[in-house]
Design a protein around this motif. Sequence first.
Motif, short mmCIF file in Angstrom:
data_model
loop_
_atom_site.label_atom_id
_atom_site.label_comp_id
_atom_site.label_asym_id
_atom_site.label_seq_id
_atom_site.Cartn_x
_atom_site.Cartn_y
_atom_site.Cartn_z
N LEU A 467 -6.17 9.87 -4.88
CA LEU A 467 -5.11 8.02 -5.26
C LEU A 467 -4.56 7.88 -4.23
O LEU A 467 -4.15 7.63 -3.42
CB LEU A 467 -4.73 8.52 -6.51
CG LEU A 467 -5.61 8.32 -7.78
CD1 LEU A 467 -4.53 7.64 -8.85
CD2 LEU A 467 -6.44 6.55 -7.45
N SER A 468 -3.10 9.58 -3.78
CA SER A 468 -2.25 9.52 -2.60
C SER A 468 -2.69 8.77 -1.81
O SER A 468 -2.46 8.20 -0.70
CB SER A 468 -1.45 10.22 -3.30
OG SER A 468 -0.66 10.52 -1.82
N PRO A 469 -3.75 9.40 -1.28
CA PRO A 469 -4.50 9.28 0.18
C PRO A 469 -5.06 7.85 -0.19
O PRO A 469 -4.40 7.05 1.04
CB PRO A 469 -5.72 10.22 0.91
CG PRO A 469 -5.16 11.99 -0.35
CD PRO A 469 -4.56 10.91 -1.42
N TYR A 470 -5.49 7.19 -0.68
CA TYR A 470 -5.67 5.59 -0.80
C TYR A 470 -4.95 5.27 -0.74
O TYR A 470 -5.36 3.97 -0.08
CB TYR A 470 -6.62 5.83 -2.62
CG TYR A 470 -7.07 3.52 -2.71
CD1 TYR A 470 -8.41 3.96 -2.21
CD2 TYR A 470 -6.67 3.51 -3.36
CE1 TYR A 470 -9.02 2.66 -1.80
CE2 TYR A 470 -6.66 2.41 -3.50
CZ TYR A 470 -7.91 1.71 -2.23
OH TYR A 470 -8.51 0.52 -2.95
N ARG A 471 -3.46 4.95 -1.51
CA ARG A 471 -2.48 4.40 -1.68
C ARG A 471 -2.25 3.80 0.43
O ARG A 471 -2.04 3.26 0.76
CB ARG A 471 -1.33 4.08 -2.48
CG ARG A 471 -2.17 4.46 -4.23
CD ARG A 471 -0.50 4.46 -4.71
NE ARG A 471 -0.11 5.92 -4.53
CZ ARG A 471 -0.26 6.91 -5.32
NH1 ARG A 471 -1.45 6.16 -6.47
NH2 ARG A 471 -0.12 8.09 -5.76
N TRP A 472 -1.46 5.27 0.60
CA TRP A 472 -1.38 5.19 2.30
C TRP A 472 -2.49 4.66 2.81
O TRP A 472 -2.02 3.61 3.63
CB TRP A 472 -1.39 6.87 2.29
CG TRP A 472 -0.77 6.39 3.81
CD1 TRP A 472 -0.36 7.25 4.12
CD2 TRP A 472 -2.14 7.07 5.27
NE1 TRP A 472 -0.17 6.88 5.79
CE2 TRP A 472 -1.36 6.51 6.32
CE3 TRP A 472 -3.89 7.68 4.86
CZ2 TRP A 472 -2.03 7.01 7.04
CZ3 TRP A 472 -4.31 7.31 6.31
CH2 TRP A 472 -2.49 7.50 7.34
N LEU A 473 -3.52 5.13 2.69
CA LEU A 473 -4.97 3.89 3.81
C LEU A 473 -4.93 3.67 3.20
O LEU A 473 -4.89 1.99 4.12
CB LEU A 473 -6.02 5.14 3.65
CG LEU A 473 -7.25 4.47 4.16
CD1 LEU A 473 -6.54 5.53 5.81
CD2 LEU A 473 -8.32 5.47 4.21
N SER A 474 -4.64 2.32 1.91
CA SER A 474 -4.52 1.40 1.62
C SER A 474 -3.79 -0.01 2.04
O SER A 474 -3.36 -1.16 2.96
CB SER A 474 -4.68 0.79 0.23
OG SER A 474 -5.00 -0.49 -0.08
N ASP A 475 -2.82 0.77 2.11
CA ASP A 475 -1.47 0.21 3.30
C ASP A 475 -1.38 0.61 4.77
O ASP A 475 -0.44 -1.04 4.82
CB ASP A 475 0.33 0.90 2.21
CG ASP A 475 0.04 1.08 0.91
OD1 ASP A 475 -0.93 -0.25 0.59
OD2 ASP A 475 1.12 1.71 0.46
N THR A 476 -2.12 1.50 4.68
CA THR A 476 -2.28 1.06 6.39
C THR A 476 -2.96 0.38 6.82
O THR A 476 -2.27 -0.69 7.72
CB THR A 476 -2.45 2.48 6.96
OG1 THR A 476 -2.03 3.83 6.71
CG2 THR A 476 -3.17 2.78 8.49
N VAL A 477 -3.69 0.00 6.11
CA VAL A 477 -5.21 -1.25 6.64
C VAL A 477 -4.34 -2.61 6.87
O VAL A 477 -4.76 -2.99 7.32
CB VAL A 477 -6.22 -0.61 5.91
CG1 VAL A 477 -6.95 -1.82 5.96
CG2 VAL A 477 -7.13 0.44 6.17
N ASN A 478 -3.58 -2.46 5.36
CA ASN A 478 -3.34 -3.73 5.32
C ASN A 478 -2.02 -3.89 6.11
O ASN A 478 -1.21 -5.20 6.48
CB ASN A 478 -2.31 -3.98 3.68
CG ASN A 478 -3.57 -4.30 2.76
OD1 ASN A 478 -4.66 -4.56 3.31
ND2 ASN A 478 -2.87 -3.35 1.64
N GLN A 479 -0.94 -2.91 6.24
CA GLN A 479 -0.22 -3.52 6.84
C GLN A 479 -0.64 -3.84 9.02
O GLN A 479 -0.43 -4.24 9.65
CB GLN A 479 0.66 -1.88 7.92
CG GLN A 479 1.88 -2.20 8.82
CD GLN A 479 2.81 -0.88 8.92
OE1 GLN A 479 2.49 0.13 8.00
NE2 GLN A 479 3.39 -1.27 8.79
N ILE A 480 -2.13 -3.20 9.30
CA ILE A 480 -2.19 -3.47 10.22
C ILE A 480 -2.68 -4.78 10.37
O ILE A 480 -3.01 -5.01 11.33
CB ILE A 480 -3.33 -1.97 11.38
CG1 ILE A 480 -3.60 -0.76 10.81
CG2 ILE A 480 -4.50 -2.74 11.83
CD1 ILE A 480 -4.40 0.07 10.98
N ARG A 481 -3.61 -4.99 9.20
CA ARG A 481 -4.06 -6.69 9.56
C ARG A 481 -3.05 -7.50 9.31
O ARG A 481 -2.81 -8.32 10.50
CB ARG A 481 -5.31 -6.94 8.13
CG ARG A 481 -5.86 -6.04 7.97
CD ARG A 481 -6.91 -6.10 6.85
NE ARG A 481 -8.26 -5.83 6.66
CZ ARG A 481 -8.73 -5.93 5.52
NH1 ARG A 481 -8.63 -5.75 4.49
NH2 ARG A 481 -9.70 -4.92 5.16
#
Length: 789
Positions: A467-481
């Motif tokens: 869950l923690s890697p998922y939140r980080w990765l999701s935030d990263t993708v949204n930030q990149i977008r």
Amino acid sequence: MHQTLTLVLIWILLSTPLYSQVALPVSFQDSVQRVLQSAASPYEKITIYQAVIDKVLASDQALARQYLEGLQQLANATRDTAALAYVFEKEASLSYMAGNLQEASQSFQEACQSYEKAGLAGPAIMACTKSGIMLSLMGRQAAAGSIYQDQLAKARALALKPQQAYLYNQLGTLYHYQGASDSAVGYYDISAQMYAELTDTANLLRPLFNKAVLLKRSRPGESLQTYLRIYGIREKQGAVPEMVKALQAIGDLQENNNELVKAFQSYQQAYQLCQDYNYQIELPNILTGLASLKMDQYDHDEALSYTQEAVSVARSSGQSQGLLNALSVQASVLFHLEDEVQALSVLDEVLSIAAATGLQAAAVQAQIKKAYILSEMGQHGPANEALREAEVHLKNGVGQEHTLYFRKTKALLVFRSGQYKAAAGLARESYQAFLELNRFGDALGSLELLLEAYESSRQYEQAVALLSPYRWLSDTVNQIRNITDLKVQNQEFEFELEKQQLEAEQAKREAVLQAAASRNQVIGLAALLLGLMGLVFALYTRRQRAVIQQQRDDLLALNQTKDQLFSILGHDLRIPAISFRGIAQKVNFLLSEADYQGLKKFGQQIEEDASQLLHMTENLLQWSLGQRKAQKHAPVNFQLLHLVQDTLAFFLIRSKEKHITINTEGLTDAICYSDKQMLGIILRNILDNAFKFTPQGGTIRIDTAQTTPGFADLTIADSGPGLPESVLKQINTEAALNDSTLGSANEKGFGLGLKLVYSLSTINQTPVELIAGEGHSGAAFRLRIPLAT
């Protein structure tokens, strides 16, 4: 006389194609034999052999070997070590072409030793370096590096800059393939700097391109700047295919940096070049790139339009690989537009073309995409079948670049078949692989599938741990977008701001022109008053009548010249200014209507008017300096070929508009010693006259010769109506300027260009002679330019 006849025969022989559709009375070999028999000495025969070998080496290796044997026998008989070195060098080239690298390396070494014996240090260094290149190709990098360093030391000691530049580039290549990027870049930079100092543009491109490719992933910003420099050089050369390729590389780097608007502009510029010059080879790939960029911006309708054009162009030009790429992207666009049936139809066409052409890598990608779409449609059986076919190709080593997407798609199909643990294993591999490559969007998709597989197989602890890697990765993708969207908005804002700045600069230029016109009126009035004062003064000073009469005559001549100058400034400068204002209004209207395609003709017109305005202003400046005897003669060494090419670039648009053929087959290079700026003005005015009077579809010929020791003769000839003798008499006198004659397309001049040619040629010590004047044969001017000593 005999030697001259031999040289003529050599020229006729080598200018005849090897394979001609016209039946010749004798074969090529017979022609060579006749020329050899006519040679007056063995040394003439050696020259003939070398010329013939250079001609046939690339096209007929067997024939080249035959002549090399004859040359070797002659070289041995005359004990000509230089000719023998030439034989070894060409034998090395033949071995390289045949794939025998070891033999090629040895022959290059023999050539190196023979050149050294003949006292030819430059060719010796180049031959020895090529032997090192052969060793490098065989994987013996250490031995190659040792040779490069030894030869570099020799080149430095002898101050041979071309050889040094070549060796620095080879050292860069050596370290490039060994993975020592910093060292490679350092050597590439030194090589590029030395070639730039030598003004050797052709060889300068080699280290620049190597550097750009090397830094594409590690230092993309520096790679982008290098590609921009390459593009600038290619643009000056007018090399359209290379310009297009450079723009593609620039666009790819900008896209990777999320500069989507700039990337789109680069691809659009490449697209426009292909359209303007009917260059079809890269057009499908450029259109596919434009479609991909539109997909990145979620504009799928426009992306589909680009793919349709790409498919059409690829079909008409018979480009199988380009067609496969375009169809593959088109299928992806159709899927995003929720037209799954049409997307599958396009993928089936990809598979059919791939099977017919043997391009199986495209088939692997198509099968993976087909499996994914069928799975989304709930057709799991056909989806698994498509994926199995892709797997067969992958196991055979075909399409390895698509392995990650295969794993991701297979994980999805396995999951949907209920095999949750197997799906979790595949999804985990896919997630980790994408993450290592910083492909965060794909990694997030695989991680979401992995979480679903853990949840479905009741592996809750493993799911919670992710869950923690998922939140980080999701935030990263949204930030990149978000960052990408902001960049797109910012780039669009910068584009609009740049457009407004251009409009403001145009308004400023118009104001300056208006002020200049007013100032010229004041100057004209002052000149008139001065004339009146001179007349009154003459009436009251009869004692100095003879002196004042002469002054009055001089003043009247000056007034006539000034009147002509004011007419030029008030009329010829005003016309482009008014034209610019009218075009600016049209451009503003087209921009408000978003009619970017309509801007093309006005852009060309602006460029042509601006070029003519600059040319006229430069001529006026030189004329005014001549009136004040203020020209300074500053001769330097320079390459004549580069000066002619740079000057011709000034007339590209005019040659295209009038369909004029520029024949430079007889143009050869020479190192000249003259005032380069003055000579450039002389060449530009002669060419301007040639383009002005050459009719539509005519020809302009430029060639060089060395008929007088110490001088290079440059001839510029056109197929226009020629130059009347009356005009020449006026140009060679100190008479006032007259109105010029309209050109073949009603081009307007101002009667100053050819007058400048003759006055500047006197100052520059480069005599100009009209060798073909009045009549239908056209005008031909010959300049005699001093060679560097």
